[in-house]
Write a protein that holds these residues in place. Structure first.
Motif, PDB file in Angstrom:
ATOM      1  N   THR A 122       0.831  -1.211   0.000  1.00 41.93           N
ATOM      2  CA  THR A 122       0.000   0.000   0.000  1.00 41.93           C
ATOM      3  C   THR A 122       0.860   1.253   0.000  1.00 41.93           C
ATOM      4  OG1 THR A 122      -0.144  -0.137   2.413  1.00 41.93           O
ATOM      5  CG2 THR A 122      -1.983  -1.060   1.127  1.00 41.93           C
ATOM      6  N   HIS A 123       2.039   1.182   0.595  1.00 46.31           N
ATOM      7  CA  HIS A 123       3.002   2.294   0.569  1.00 46.31           C
ATOM      8  C   HIS A 123       4.362   1.735   0.943  1.00 46.31           C
ATOM      9  CE1 HIS A 123       1.415   2.150   4.675  1.00 46.31           C
ATOM     10  NE2 HIS A 123       2.323   3.004   5.123  1.00 46.31           N
ATOM     11  N   VAL A 124       5.401   2.569   0.853  1.00 47.47           N
ATOM     12  CA  VAL A 124       6.752   2.033   0.979  1.00 47.47           C
ATOM     13  C   VAL A 124       7.365   2.200   2.359  1.00 47.47           C
ATOM     14  CG1 VAL A 124       7.210   2.197  -1.480  1.00 47.47           C
ATOM     15  CG2 VAL A 124       7.865   4.109   0.003  1.00 47.47           C
ATOM     16  N   HIS A 125       6.606   2.631   3.370  1.00 52.13           N
ATOM     17  CA  HIS A 125       7.112   2.486   4.733  1.00 52.13           C
ATOM     18  C   HIS A 125       7.454   1.009   4.921  1.00 52.13           C
ATOM     19  CE1 HIS A 125       4.931   6.319   6.366  1.00 52.13           C
ATOM     20  NE2 HIS A 125       6.055   6.606   5.730  1.00 52.13           N
ATOM     21  N   LEU A 126       8.585   0.744   5.533  1.00 54.31           N
ATOM     22  CA  LEU A 126       9.130  -0.610   5.470  1.00 54.31           C
ATOM     23  C   LEU A 126       8.411  -1.624   6.347  1.00 54.31           C
ATOM     24  CD1 LEU A 126      12.967   0.042   5.098  1.00 54.31           C
ATOM     25  CD2 LEU A 126      11.252  -0.411   3.331  1.00 54.31           C
ATOM     26  N   ASP A 127       7.483  -1.181   7.199  1.00 51.83           N
ATOM     27  CA  ASP A 127       6.634  -2.170   7.863  1.00 51.83           C
ATOM     28  C   ASP A 127       5.569  -2.697   6.905  1.00 51.83           C
ATOM     29  OD1 ASP A 127       5.502   0.402   7.969  1.00 51.83           O
ATOM     30  OD2 ASP A 127       4.257  -0.080   9.698  1.00 51.83           O
ATOM     31  N   HIS A 128       5.406  -2.043   5.758  1.00 55.18           N
ATOM     32  CA  HIS A 128       4.453  -2.482   4.732  1.00 55.18           C
ATOM     33  C   HIS A 128       5.141  -3.010   3.475  1.00 55.18           C
ATOM     34  CE1 HIS A 128       0.747  -0.708   6.600  1.00 55.18           C
ATOM     35  NE2 HIS A 128       1.690  -0.050   7.250  1.00 55.18           N
ATOM     36  N   ALA A 129       6.366  -2.563   3.204  1.00 54.45           N
ATOM     37  CA  ALA A 129       7.031  -2.922   1.941  1.00 54.45           C
ATOM     38  C   ALA A 129       8.424  -3.487   2.132  1.00 54.45           C
ATOM     39  CB  ALA A 129       7.099  -1.688   1.033  1.00 54.45           C
ATOM     40  N   GLY A 130       8.870  -3.646   3.379  1.00 58.10           N
ATOM     41  CA  GLY A 130      10.249  -4.076   3.609  1.00 58.10           C
ATOM     42  C   GLY A 130      10.568  -5.476   3.133  1.00 58.10           C
ATOM     43  N   GLY A 131       9.554  -6.318   3.000  1.00 49.89           N
ATOM     44  CA  GLY A 131       9.787  -7.669   2.515  1.00 49.89           C
ATOM     45  C   GLY A 131       9.591  -7.832   1.025  1.00 49.89           C
ATOM     46  N   ALA A 132       9.349  -6.735   0.317  1.00 42.85           N
ATOM     47  CA  ALA A 132       9.007  -6.839  -1.109  1.00 42.85           C
ATOM     48  C   ALA A 132      10.121  -7.477  -1.918  1.00 42.85           C
ATOM     49  CB  ALA A 132       8.660  -5.456  -1.668  1.00 42.85           C
ATOM     50  N   HIS A 133      11.369  -7.093  -1.659  1.00 45.30           N
ATOM     51  CA  HIS A 133      12.463  -7.632  -2.473  1.00 45.30           C
ATOM     52  C   HIS A 133      12.656  -9.119  -2.222  1.00 45.30           C
ATOM     53  CE1 HIS A 133      14.704  -7.003   1.288  1.00 45.30           C
ATOM     54  NE2 HIS A 133      15.662  -7.761   0.784  1.00 45.30           N
ATOM     55  N   LEU A 134      12.484  -9.560  -0.982  1.00 48.24           N
ATOM     56  CA  LEU A 134      12.653 -10.975  -0.656  1.00 48.24           C
ATOM     57  C   LEU A 134      11.530 -11.817  -1.240  1.00 48.24           C
ATOM     58  CD1 LEU A 134      13.702 -10.396   3.046  1.00 48.24           C
ATOM     59  CD2 LEU A 134      15.164 -11.348   1.258  1.00 48.24           C
TER      60      LEU A 134
END
Length: 302
Positions: free
Chosen positions: A75-87
């Motif tokens: 939903t947004h790139v704060h890393l509690d929401h997007a931090g696992g995207a690369h993995l």
């Protein structure tokens, strides 16, 4: 809730939707990743990456193999929401990472978002994984009003910049529900009602109130919170409007009284009403962060 527990979202007749607890900050239910078992399966939000294997295991339990996942949608790139995207993108080779266009730069080159997160989060950074760049060919930049077609479901994109300029909420017409990111606050079952979230540097009260209007206009039956799960919409949006406005006013008044920003942060951190539910350390640091976001917004307004 507990680490790795999978729950079926059922608010107001929701179907095909699950969420798994990655127990962010050691707080059960605080960090969730949604799994939409659509014709084109999707993840909505990713957690911090700290326990991304838990998400993959939950997908397998639901019946979605990594190679079958089509969409990863923070939903947004704060890393509690997007931090696992690369993995998760690495583990799911055919999935596109779909997010509002203003956030894509921070996943293509996560240096700035990582440095900013370390500054804001402090000691809780131990629950995060340093993000790595996602190849630009894997990123899909979404515009306001666009729709991600998932076959029997869809994610309609609505820019919601009050919490952060790179945030969007996703409306699924088939379920009449919205993945709210942080646009509708935090609705913990341990707290009576909904509570505020106002992190620096992007928090803007007027923008947040406008985002609530966006959600009202969508008129969803259900809200899918990334923190603590699905809820019937009911009067939660009205409650959040009041809570958020009162919160900003309380911080403004305490700043006028104490005339020292660190003292203001200390004051509210020591009185965080979520301490019993979230743990004292997490609750106090979260409140300290929220105060700093309000103070920054007040400075910007002046």
């Amino acid at each position: 809730m507990a680490l790795g527990e999978i729950h079926e979202a059922t608010a107001v007749g929701t179907t095909d939707l699950y969420y798994v607890d990655v127990e962010m900050y050691g707080t059960p239910g605080y960090g969730l990743v949604y799994i939409l078992d659509a014709e084109r399966p999707a993840l909505i939000d990713t957690g911090t990456g700290y326990r991304y294997e838990t998400v993959l295991e939950a997908m397998e339990t639901v019946g979605i193999a990594p190679e079958d996942l089509d969409v990863i949608a923070p939903t947004h790139v704060h890393l509690d929401h997007a931090g696992g995207a690369h993995l998760l993108a690495e583990a799911c080779p055919d999935a596109e990472v779909c997010l509002y266009e203003a956030g894509a730069q921070f996943l293509a080159d996560p240096t700035a978002i990582w440095e900013g997160t370390k500054e804001v989060i402090g000691d809780r950074i131990g629950y995060y994984v340093e993000p790595e760049p996602i190849p630009e060919e894997r990123l899909v930049e979404l515009e306001d009003g666009e729709t991600v077609d998932l076959g029997d479901h869809a994610l309609e994109v609505h820019h919601a910049p009050g919490h952060a300029f790179h945030q969007a909420v996703f409306y699924d017409p088939a379920n009449d529900g919205v993945f709210t990111g942080d646009a509708a606050g935090i609705n913990s079952p341990h707290i009576d009602g909904v509570t505020h979230t106002s992190p620096p540097p992007g928090f803007d009260l007027d923008g947040c109130l406008s985002d609530i209007e966006t959600l009202r206009d969508l008129d969803p039956a259900a809200l899918y919170y990334a923190h603590f799960g699905d809820r019937e919409t009911g009067d939660l949006l009205e409650k959040y409007e009041t809570v958020l406005t009162d919160w900003v006013e309380r911080v403004r008044a305490k700043r006028a009284e104490l005339e020292d920003d660190e003292a203001v942060a200390d004051y509210f951190a020591a009185r965080a009403d979520s301490a019993d539910a979230w743990g004292e350390a997490h609750a106090s640091e979260e409140e300290r962060m929220n105060v700093r976001g309000v103070l920054h917004a007040l400075d910007q307004r002046e």
